[in-house]
Scaffold this active site. Structure first.
Site, short mmCIF file in Angstrom:
data_model
loop_
_atom_site.label_atom_id
_atom_site.label_comp_id
_atom_site.label_asym_id
_atom_site.label_seq_id
_atom_site.Cartn_x
_atom_site.Cartn_y
_atom_site.Cartn_z
N GLU A 21 -3.90 -6.70 -11.30
CA GLU A 21 -3.92 -7.57 -10.12
C GLU A 21 -3.16 -6.83 -9.01
O GLU A 21 -1.93 -6.65 -9.09
CB GLU A 21 -3.27 -8.92 -10.41
CG GLU A 21 -4.02 -9.77 -11.42
CD GLU A 21 -5.26 -10.44 -10.85
OE1 GLU A 21 -5.62 -10.13 -9.69
OE2 GLU A 21 -5.86 -11.29 -11.55
N HIS A 77 -15.59 -9.33 -10.77
CA HIS A 77 -16.48 -10.22 -10.02
C HIS A 77 -17.70 -9.45 -9.50
O HIS A 77 -18.16 -8.53 -10.16
CB HIS A 77 -15.71 -10.92 -8.90
CG HIS A 77 -14.48 -11.63 -9.40
ND1 HIS A 77 -14.54 -12.82 -10.09
CD2 HIS A 77 -13.15 -11.28 -9.33
CE1 HIS A 77 -13.30 -13.20 -10.42
NE2 HIS A 77 -12.45 -12.28 -9.98
N HIS A 128 -8.65 -6.07 -10.00
CA HIS A 128 -8.75 -7.37 -9.34
C HIS A 128 -7.72 -7.50 -8.22
O HIS A 128 -6.82 -6.66 -8.09
CB HIS A 128 -8.50 -8.50 -10.36
CG HIS A 128 -9.61 -8.69 -11.34
ND1 HIS A 128 -10.49 -9.75 -11.28
CD2 HIS A 128 -9.99 -7.94 -12.41
CE1 HIS A 128 -11.35 -9.65 -12.29
NE2 HIS A 128 -11.07 -8.55 -12.98
N GLU A 164 -12.66 -11.16 -2.72
CA GLU A 164 -12.01 -10.29 -3.69
C GLU A 164 -12.96 -9.23 -4.23
O GLU A 164 -12.57 -8.07 -4.44
CB GLU A 164 -11.46 -11.12 -4.85
CG GLU A 164 -10.78 -10.27 -5.92
CD GLU A 164 -10.55 -11.02 -7.22
OE1 GLU A 164 -10.19 -10.35 -8.22
OE2 GLU A 164 -10.75 -12.25 -7.25
#
Length: 488
Positions: free
Chosen positions: A451, A321, A390, A336
């Site tokens: 993650e 992102h 992430h 995030e």
């Protein structure tokens, strides 16, 4: 030679002539117009006065004026070329050669620190240019021989015989209002970086680079026509008020510095110069997708590819992102993208001095490279592995860490990275999973997406926000990278 090259060269002499008459420097307030169009003056193109004679560094002659310049260190000979004209000068000799004929110089070229100074008047008199000077406006109005209806008697250009009232030449008269230049059609250079022995340039629309080499000293020059700098550049790249800057390069033997500036505004051109330690081979990669690469890892016998000379493994680390894309939002309204970047920067600190690893980041600040950009970075630096960082989001009860891969070739990397992620995080093991994600699907090297916890879970969210947890995850990523690459 381009018109602006003639103009800039002539202006260097003209400006020093006016300074001699007025007794003070006026470079900060002087304007130049070529055939009615305002020009941007290079910040590092300052001329010098040596015993009453105007001199200019040969690097400026080459880079800012666009001449082909060669300096032979052994004989201290400077050769300056343009179509139809070849000038040969020797340091401390007052005789020069112009197309084979010897001419007496008013002052000999001189060595000054790490460069050679050459007489501006001598060079300018070989070029021919019509000049008018408005002393009140501190403006030079210049006309190239082919652009106006003048007499064409340009041999005295730069002689200093202008009266200062703007008369006697077929140029725009002093006081003419020059309309502002329309920049809406220009590409914006939004970022410049050098990593893995490659120059990376980010732009927001299609451009066609012009790449060429120069010697004396060795340089690689990249011109981006119809381009300008964005107001600020990504990744903390310095850009001063005069739209120029530089990057010191210490980790690669081919390059010592990257310099960049707005070379001209007619047409608007960004110039990037790699100061080289020796001659190099290079490969330009420009697919008009927002990223331009100049790769120095080329083997001329194979027409490209990696040289393999360093023996290092290249790891691309991707902070997911960024910029306008915040990613998931935590239960306490944290973004995030901030967690992802913080962890990646910690990995960088841990690996940046590792002699066995070239670490390349897809972003180092709050920017948003597209998914395609991230893949392209990895492909162009010929990465050995790609890792995207992430944090997850789901139900309030979901907790733990997961590792995703897409292609079978990535499974071994996924297993190794996940093992260390579980150990470092202390969170629940939610296993290695396969999913069709762009960055793990479109890359050709082993690639995984980590993650590192659930922002939607209040306990995970509290951990993800702490510096201690981020440091543990970063160390886990480092341990996984080293195990997979066999560097432990």
């Amino acid at each position: 030679m381009k018109k602006k090259s003639l103009v800039t060269l002539m202006f260097g002499w003209l400006l020093l002539f006016v300074m001699a008459q007025t007794g003070h420097a006026a470079s900060g307030s002087t304007s130049i117009y070529l055939d009615g169009q305002a020009l941007a003056l290079p910040q590092n193109g300052q001329v010098q006065n040596v015993n009453g004679n105007v001199m200019i560094p040969i690097r400026v002659v080459a880079e800012e004026l666009g001449f082909d310049v060669n300096y032979e260190k052994k004989t201290r000979t400077v050769t300056i070329k343009q179509p139809g004209t070849t000038l040969i000068l020797v340091v401390n000799q007052t005789t020069a050669s112009v197309n084979g004929s010897e001419i007496k110089l008013p002052v000999a070229p001189k060595l000054a620190q790490d460069t050679t100074l050459v007489p501006m008047r001598f060079i300018s008199e070989q070029m021919g240019l019509q000049v008018a000077w408005d002393n009140t406006a501190k403006a030079a109005y210049l006309t190239t021989p082919s652009s106006g209806s003048g007499s064409g008697n340009t041999g005295n250009a730069g002689s200093g015989n202008d009266s200062g009232n703007g008369n006697g030449t077929d140029v725009e008269q002093p006081g003419t209002v020059v309309p502002p230049v329309d920049t809406s059609h220009l590409a914006n250079v939004t970022g410049i970086a050098f990593d893995n022995n490659s120059l990376m340039i980010a732009v927001d629309r299609d451009v066609t680079p012009n790449v060429f080499t120069m010697s004396g000293p060795e340089r690689l020059v990249i011109d981006l026509p119809q381009a300008q700098f964005a107001e600020t550049l990504a990744n903390g790249t310095p850009l001063d008020a005069s739209k120029s800057g530089s990057l010191e390069i210490t980790d690669y033997p081919d390059v010592s510095k990257v310099r960049y500036a707005l070379f001209s505004n007619n047409p608007s051109t960004v110039r990037i110069v790699l100061d080289l330690n020796h001659k190099v081979n290079y490969q330009l990669v420009n697919e008009n997708d927002g990223l331009i690469f100049v790769n120095l890892n080329t083997d001329p016998s194979q027409g490209g590819g990696t040289s393999g000379g360093s023996g290092k493994k290249t790891v691309v680390l991707d902070a997911g992102h960024g910029g306008s894309d915040p990613g998931a939002i935590s239960v306490t309204k944290k973004k995030e993208k901030d967690f992802n970047l913080a962890v990646v920067l910690k990995v960088k600190e841990l690996l940046q001095n590792d002699p066995n690893i070239n670490l390349v980041l897809t972003r180092e600040s709050d920017t948003y490279p597209t998914l395609s950009d991230r893949v392209k970075i990895a492909e162009n630096v010929k990465a050995d592995i790609f890792i995207s960082v992430h944090a997850n989001s789901g139900s309030a009860s979901a907790s733990g860490v997961e590792t995703y891969y897409t292609r079978a070739a990535s499974l071994d990397l996924a297993k190794v990275m996940h093992k260390h992620l579980v150990q470092a995080s202390g969170l629940a093991d939610r296993k290695v999973r396969t999913q069709s994600l762009h960055v793990t699907r479109e890359t050709t090297m082993p690639a995984v997406l980590l993650e590192c916890g659930y922002l939607s879970n209040k306990n995970d969210d509290a951990l993800l926000a702490t510096d201690a947890y981020r440091s543990k995850v970063a160390q886990g990523i480092v341990d996984g990278i080293k195990e997979y690459l066999g560097l432990q």
